[in-house]
Motif scaffolding. Structure first.
Motif, mmCIF file in Angstrom:
data_model
loop_
_atom_site.group_PDB
_atom_site.id
_atom_site.type_symbol
_atom_site.label_atom_id
_atom_site.label_comp_id
_atom_site.label_asym_id
_atom_site.label_seq_id
_atom_site.Cartn_x
_atom_site.Cartn_y
_atom_site.Cartn_z
ATOM 1 N N UNK A 289 16.043 -8.374 -24.481
ATOM 2 C CA UNK A 289 15.092 -7.269 -24.621
ATOM 3 C C UNK A 289 14.723 -6.643 -23.280
ATOM 4 N N UNK A 290 15.008 -7.336 -22.173
ATOM 5 C CA UNK A 290 14.725 -6.784 -20.858
ATOM 6 C C UNK A 290 15.713 -5.691 -20.454
ATOM 7 N N UNK A 291 16.718 -5.455 -21.302
ATOM 8 C CA UNK A 291 17.728 -4.428 -21.030
ATOM 9 C C UNK A 291 17.515 -3.179 -21.887
ATOM 10 N N UNK A 292 16.321 -3.017 -22.409
ATOM 11 C CA UNK A 292 16.015 -1.887 -23.299
ATOM 12 C C UNK A 292 15.329 -0.777 -22.513
ATOM 13 N N UNK A 293 15.809 0.460 -22.711
ATOM 14 C CA UNK A 293 15.193 1.647 -22.114
ATOM 15 C C UNK A 293 14.868 2.655 -23.208
ATOM 16 N N UNK A 294 13.777 3.376 -23.028
ATOM 17 C CA UNK A 294 13.348 4.370 -24.013
ATOM 18 C C UNK A 294 13.201 5.721 -23.326
ATOM 19 N N UNK A 295 13.990 6.686 -23.793
ATOM 20 C CA UNK A 295 13.977 8.038 -23.253
ATOM 21 C C UNK A 295 13.745 9.019 -24.400
ATOM 22 N N UNK A 296 12.689 9.785 -24.296
ATOM 23 C CA UNK A 296 12.398 10.813 -25.292
ATOM 24 C C UNK A 296 12.280 12.166 -24.601
ATOM 25 N N UNK A 297 12.810 13.201 -25.263
ATOM 26 C CA UNK A 297 12.804 14.543 -24.689
ATOM 27 C C UNK A 297 12.077 15.503 -25.625
ATOM 28 N N UNK A 298 11.325 16.423 -25.032
ATOM 29 C CA UNK A 298 10.442 17.276 -25.822
ATOM 30 C C UNK A 298 11.159 18.392 -26.557
ATOM 31 N N UNK A 299 11.106 18.344 -27.871
ATOM 32 C CA UNK A 299 11.673 19.417 -28.693
ATOM 33 C C UNK A 299 10.593 20.382 -29.179
ATOM 34 N N UNK A 300 9.343 19.935 -29.143
ATOM 35 C CA UNK A 300 8.215 20.743 -29.621
ATOM 36 C C UNK A 300 6.933 20.180 -29.019
ATOM 37 N N UNK A 301 5.907 20.991 -28.992
ATOM 38 C CA UNK A 301 4.613 20.527 -28.485
ATOM 39 C C UNK A 301 3.819 19.859 -29.607
ATOM 40 N N UNK A 302 2.944 18.941 -29.215
ATOM 41 C CA UNK A 302 2.175 18.188 -30.201
ATOM 42 C C UNK A 302 0.904 18.913 -30.646
ATOM 43 N N UNK A 303 0.641 20.069 -30.077
ATOM 44 C CA UNK A 303 -0.520 20.875 -30.471
ATOM 45 C C UNK A 303 -0.178 22.342 -30.261
ATOM 46 N N UNK A 304 -0.899 23.232 -30.935
ATOM 47 C CA UNK A 304 -0.570 24.656 -30.844
ATOM 48 C C UNK A 304 -1.112 25.297 -29.577
ATOM 49 N N UNK A 305 -0.595 26.487 -29.236
ATOM 50 C CA UNK A 305 -1.165 27.255 -28.137
ATOM 51 C C UNK A 305 -2.447 27.945 -28.585
ATOM 52 N N UNK A 306 -3.199 28.509 -27.667
ATOM 53 C CA UNK A 306 -4.426 29.221 -28.054
ATOM 54 C C UNK A 306 -4.137 30.335 -29.060
ATOM 55 N N UNK A 307 -5.046 30.467 -30.038
ATOM 56 C CA UNK A 307 -4.937 31.540 -31.006
ATOM 57 C C UNK A 307 -4.073 31.223 -32.215
ATOM 58 N N UNK A 308 -3.527 30.013 -32.281
ATOM 59 C CA UNK A 308 -2.679 29.597 -33.397
ATOM 60 C C UNK A 308 -3.276 28.333 -33.998
ATOM 61 N N UNK A 309 -3.395 28.259 -35.305
ATOM 62 C CA UNK A 309 -3.930 27.053 -35.923
ATOM 63 C C UNK A 309 -2.875 25.956 -35.945
ATOM 64 N N UNK A 310 -3.348 24.722 -36.106
ATOM 65 C CA UNK A 310 -2.431 23.589 -36.178
ATOM 66 C C UNK A 310 -1.481 23.730 -37.362
ATOM 67 N N UNK A 311 -2.003 24.182 -38.505
ATOM 68 C CA UNK A 311 -1.159 24.330 -39.697
ATOM 69 C C UNK A 311 -0.098 25.397 -39.480
ATOM 70 N N UNK A 313 1.197 26.419 -36.667
ATOM 71 C CA UNK A 313 2.183 25.994 -35.673
ATOM 72 C C UNK A 313 3.131 24.941 -36.227
ATOM 73 N N UNK A 314 2.580 23.992 -36.971
ATOM 74 C CA UNK A 314 3.419 22.949 -37.548
ATOM 75 C C UNK A 314 4.419 23.534 -38.535
ATOM 76 N N UNK A 315 3.964 24.426 -39.397
ATOM 77 C CA UNK A 315 4.863 25.023 -40.385
ATOM 78 C C UNK A 315 5.946 25.860 -39.715
ATOM 79 N N UNK A 316 5.590 26.519 -38.614
ATOM 80 C CA UNK A 316 6.587 27.293 -37.878
ATOM 81 C C UNK A 316 7.618 26.366 -37.235
ATOM 82 N N UNK A 317 7.153 25.235 -36.700
ATOM 83 C CA UNK A 317 8.078 24.276 -36.088
ATOM 84 C C UNK A 317 9.012 23.673 -37.129
ATOM 85 N N UNK A 318 8.533 23.508 -38.341
ATOM 86 C CA UNK A 318 9.385 22.955 -39.390
ATOM 87 C C UNK A 318 10.572 23.854 -39.726
#
Length: 358
Positions: A289-311, A313-318
């Protein structure tokens, strides 16, 4: 039994034993195939080659993972380049899939994973406070976002900021929490730091369309940067959450379980299940288990920009992640840099795990 029958029985028995002993090596049970490097991906889009890429496709095509091993006891067949010792797998989406897939793989008698390096290479939601879409984050801490108590926010005590709290505690973020028993895992920090130092100056692809999305995050300078490599921790939860309130929870939950040492950067689903299986396999000597690496790359933001609701933004990302193509390229570029360094110096790294400054 008559003497003649006994003699005949003995002749047949000894003949069978002798023939078995004299079988050509090709007919005897094959020795397990040594695997040097496993790339763990979670999903593919359509076919494994030749169409729109998911997490697996670039690895399969560019690393020539052309040998197929049927894997009916998991989500997706195994592919390998037997000359280089590189294997690629697709676990399926979610903690249940990743846990089952890694346990099945580690127990597969066809392969020898005793010296194998493991790289999780997947896309993720990324916190705009820390980084931009297309960026690549190496994780030290893997925090589980599911293992907890929860009371619906409409029924929680008035003085609680959330209805979500750790098991065996009395309130959200109770300092009197027990030691983690699945809520948090740590990968090998020295290996992660080595991988980060090796890749931190890589210029990642900056696809033109990313700028339109980045520019909307006017309150988050890191979200507006061109893609870059950083260190940042991973929160795995089966629910695809989104929005500023849950983003704030993710940051607090990560700091809570890492005693302030971790920093939430990427949101996905599978890592705690993946690492749990590899940990159990490590306990019985199947993997390290000491040979395990975790790399994640951003495909989308976890919250919306100003002026956009969470719903909204999420539906648009889908409909399609704004940073998907860039995130896939970043995962391959950064991950393969580390893989090539290890494979290129296999005589050294077969028995000695790389560490920063050594």
């Amino acid at each position: 039994m008559s003497n003649s029958r006994l003699v005949k029985f003995l002749i047949i028995s000894f003949s069978a034993i002798w023939l078995s002993a004299c079988k050509p090596e090709t007919e005897k049970k094959a020795a397990p195939i040594p695997v040097k490097f496993v790339v763990i991906t979670m999903f593919e889009i359509g076919k494994d080659e030749g169409d729109k890429a998911g997490e697996f496709q670039l690895w399969k095509e560019r690393q020539h993972l052309d040998t197929r091993f049927p894997f009916p006891n998991s989500f997706h067949d195994i592919y390998m380049n037997e000359k280089t010792g590189v294997m690629g797998i697709v676990t399926g989406i979610g903690t249940a899939h990743s846990t089952a897939a890694l346990m099945a793989l580690g127990m597969d008698p066809r392969f020898d994973f005793s010296k194998t390096y493991w790289l999780v290479a997947g896309i993720a939601g990324i916190d705009p406070e820390d980084a931009s879409i297309g960026s690549a984050a190496w994780a030290d801490y893997l925090v589980d976002g599911d293992l907890a108590h929860e009371i619906d926010a409409r029924e929680k005590p008035a003085d609680w900021e959330t209805g979500y709290f750790a098991r065996y505690t009395k309130k959200p973020y109770d300092p009197n929490k027990p030691a983690p028993t699945g809520e948090m895992y740590e990968v090998n920090h020295e290996l992660t730091e080595w991988a980060f130092q090796l890749t931190k100056d890589i210029q990642l692809p900056d696809i033109e369309s990313l700028e339109a999305t980045r520019s909307r995050y006017v309150n988050h300078p890191n979200a507006q940067r061109k893609p870059f490599v950083l260190k940042g921790d991973q929160l795995a939860a089966m629910t695809f959450w989104h929005g500023a309130i849950l983003n704030d929870w993710a940051n607090k939950w990560t700091k809570y379980w890492t005693d302030g040492k971790g920093e939430f950067v990427t949101s996905a689903m599978e890592e705690t299940g993946t690492f749990l299986s590899l940990s159990y396999l490590s306990n019985i000597g199947k993997v390290d288990k000491n040979r395990v690496m975790v790399l994640r790359t951003g495909s989308n933001y976890t919250m919306p920009p100003p002026g956009v609701t969470a719903a909204e933004n999420l539906l648009a990302e889908n409909e399609g992640y704004a940073g998907l193509d860039a995130a896939l390229e970043s995962a391959y570029i950064v991950g393969s840099t580390v893989m090539n360094e290890i494979l290129g110096h296999w005589d050294k790294y077969k028995d000695t795990i790389p560490a920063a400054g050594k």
